[in-house]
Design a protein around this motif. Structure first.
Motif, PDB file in Angstrom:
ATOM      1  N   PRO A  19       0.821  -1.213   0.000  1.00 43.13           N
ATOM      2  CA  PRO A  19       0.000   0.000   0.000  1.00 43.13           C
ATOM      3  C   PRO A  19       0.857   1.265   0.000  1.00 43.13           C
ATOM      4  N   CYS A  20       0.226   2.386  -0.335  1.00 40.31           N
ATOM      5  CA  CYS A  20       0.930   3.668  -0.391  1.00 40.31           C
ATOM      6  C   CYS A  20       1.316   4.103   1.026  1.00 40.31           C
ATOM      7  N   ARG A  21       2.581   4.435   1.198  1.00 35.78           N
ATOM      8  CA  ARG A  21       3.038   4.864   2.524  1.00 35.78           C
ATOM      9  C   ARG A  21       2.910   6.368   2.694  1.00 35.78           C
ATOM     10  N   LEU A  22       2.785   7.073   1.586  1.00 34.02           N
ATOM     11  CA  LEU A  22       2.805   8.540   1.657  1.00 34.02           C
ATOM     12  C   LEU A  22       1.581   9.077   2.402  1.00 34.02           C
ATOM     13  N   CYS A  23       0.399   8.478   2.135  1.00 36.98           N
ATOM     14  CA  CYS A  23      -0.826   9.052   2.696  1.00 36.98           C
ATOM     15  C   CYS A  23      -1.385   8.217   3.841  1.00 36.98           C
ATOM     16  N   ARG A  24      -0.629   7.202   4.264  1.00 33.51           N
ATOM     17  CA  ARG A  24      -1.096   6.265   5.283  1.00 33.51           C
ATOM     18  C   ARG A  24      -1.504   6.973   6.586  1.00 33.51           C
ATOM     19  N   ASP A  25      -0.732   7.985   7.006  1.00 33.49           N
ATOM     20  CA  ASP A  25      -0.972   8.633   8.297  1.00 33.49           C
ATOM     21  C   ASP A  25      -1.769   9.931   8.186  1.00 33.49           C
ATOM     22  N   TRP A  26      -2.356  10.181   7.037  1.00 30.80           N
ATOM     23  CA  TRP A  26      -3.132  11.421   6.869  1.00 30.80           C
ATOM     24  C   TRP A  26      -4.444  11.345   7.644  1.00 30.80           C
ATOM     25  N   PRO A  27      -4.995  12.511   8.033  1.00 32.03           N
ATOM     26  CA  PRO A  27      -6.305  12.500   8.704  1.00 32.03           C
ATOM     27  C   PRO A  27      -7.382  11.961   7.756  1.00 32.03           C
TER      28      PRO A  27
END
Ligand code: ZN
Ligand code: ZN
Length: 242
Positions: free
Chosen positions: A58-66
């Motif tokens: 999966p994409c790690r860039l947006c994983r922790d976004w709200p």
């Protein structure tokens, strides 16, 4: 001679390559050839953050976004010619170039839904005073006029954060955490989004890892916004963190 006066007497030139602009396009700051060299960001990409898909997992860039931040798209890759245009927008004292950049955003990005409003990513007060304008607001105004969507300054920036392109996405998120606050909190958000389905569209000049946009979205979400998207002119080519 002051530059505004000089522009009246000199033939209009492209800001980036100094080619003389055709008379009919003399209000532009960037010529058609230079604009053509800006490379659009194209799919396949992560549906959420618009970054080219990672090869594995999966994409790690947006994983922790709200959770409220649904989608981010950028118009062009921030390589040579596009970088110079952003530099002129930010440091050249040329907010007027925002119209050229916004025209390219309007060409490559889908307009937001009816009822959406555009929210520029703000500068901290000290930087705003020094620069004299907020480049993201200049972009948002030009885009808002093209898309016929209102522009609302719903965010305040509490502190400026150093650009740290070498940090990993997670470290950058921590770096900008708490940098933004919603103006007028929930009341402002209720006025901006007449229905809960109305989206707020963050507007910024450049997307690097998305940490700034994620922090801005978090502040809007904390004040009650439920649907947030974002658009930027440029997308930096970042090293692969996987
Ligand atoms: Zn040019
Ligand atoms: Zn993603």
């Amino acid at each position: 001679m002051p530059s505004a006066l000089a522009q009246l007497f000199l033939p209009a030139e492209c800001l980036l390559c100094q080619a003389v602009l055709p008379f009919a396009r003399s209000d532009d700051l960037v010529c058609a050839v230079c604009r053509h060299r800006w490379r659009p960001v194209r799919p396949p990409w992560c549906e959420r953050c618009g970054q080219p898909e990672p090869h594995f997992g999966p994409c790690r860039l947006c994983r922790d976004w709200p959770g409220a931040l649904e989608r981010v798209r950028s118009a062009v890759w921030l390589d040579g010619p596009a970088r110079r245009a952003v530099h002129a927008l930010k440091y050249g004292g040329l907010p007027r170039i925002a119209a050229d950049l916004a025209a390219v955003m309007g060409k490559h990005l889908a307009p937001p839904d009816e009822g959406a409003c555009l929210v520029p990513v703000p500068l901290a007060p000290r930087r705003l005073r020094r620069r004299g304008y907020n480049q993201s607001e200049a972009l948002a105004r030009a885009l808002g006029a093209a898309w016929r969507r209102p522009v609302r300054g719903l965010l305040a920036r509490l502190r400026e954060t150093a650009t740290q392109t070498t940090l990993t996405p997670a470290a950058r998120l921590a770096n900008v955490a708490g940098a933004f606050q919603a103006r007028n909190g929930e009341a402002g958000m209720r006025n901006a989004a007449r229905s809960r389905r109305s989206a707020l569209v963050l507007v910024d000049d450049v997307f690097t890892t998305g940490a700034t946009i994620a922090a801005a979205a978090r502040a809007l979400a904390q004040a009650g916004a439920t649907r947030i998207t974002a658009v930027t002119f440029g997308r930096a080519v970042i090293p692969d963190f996987t």
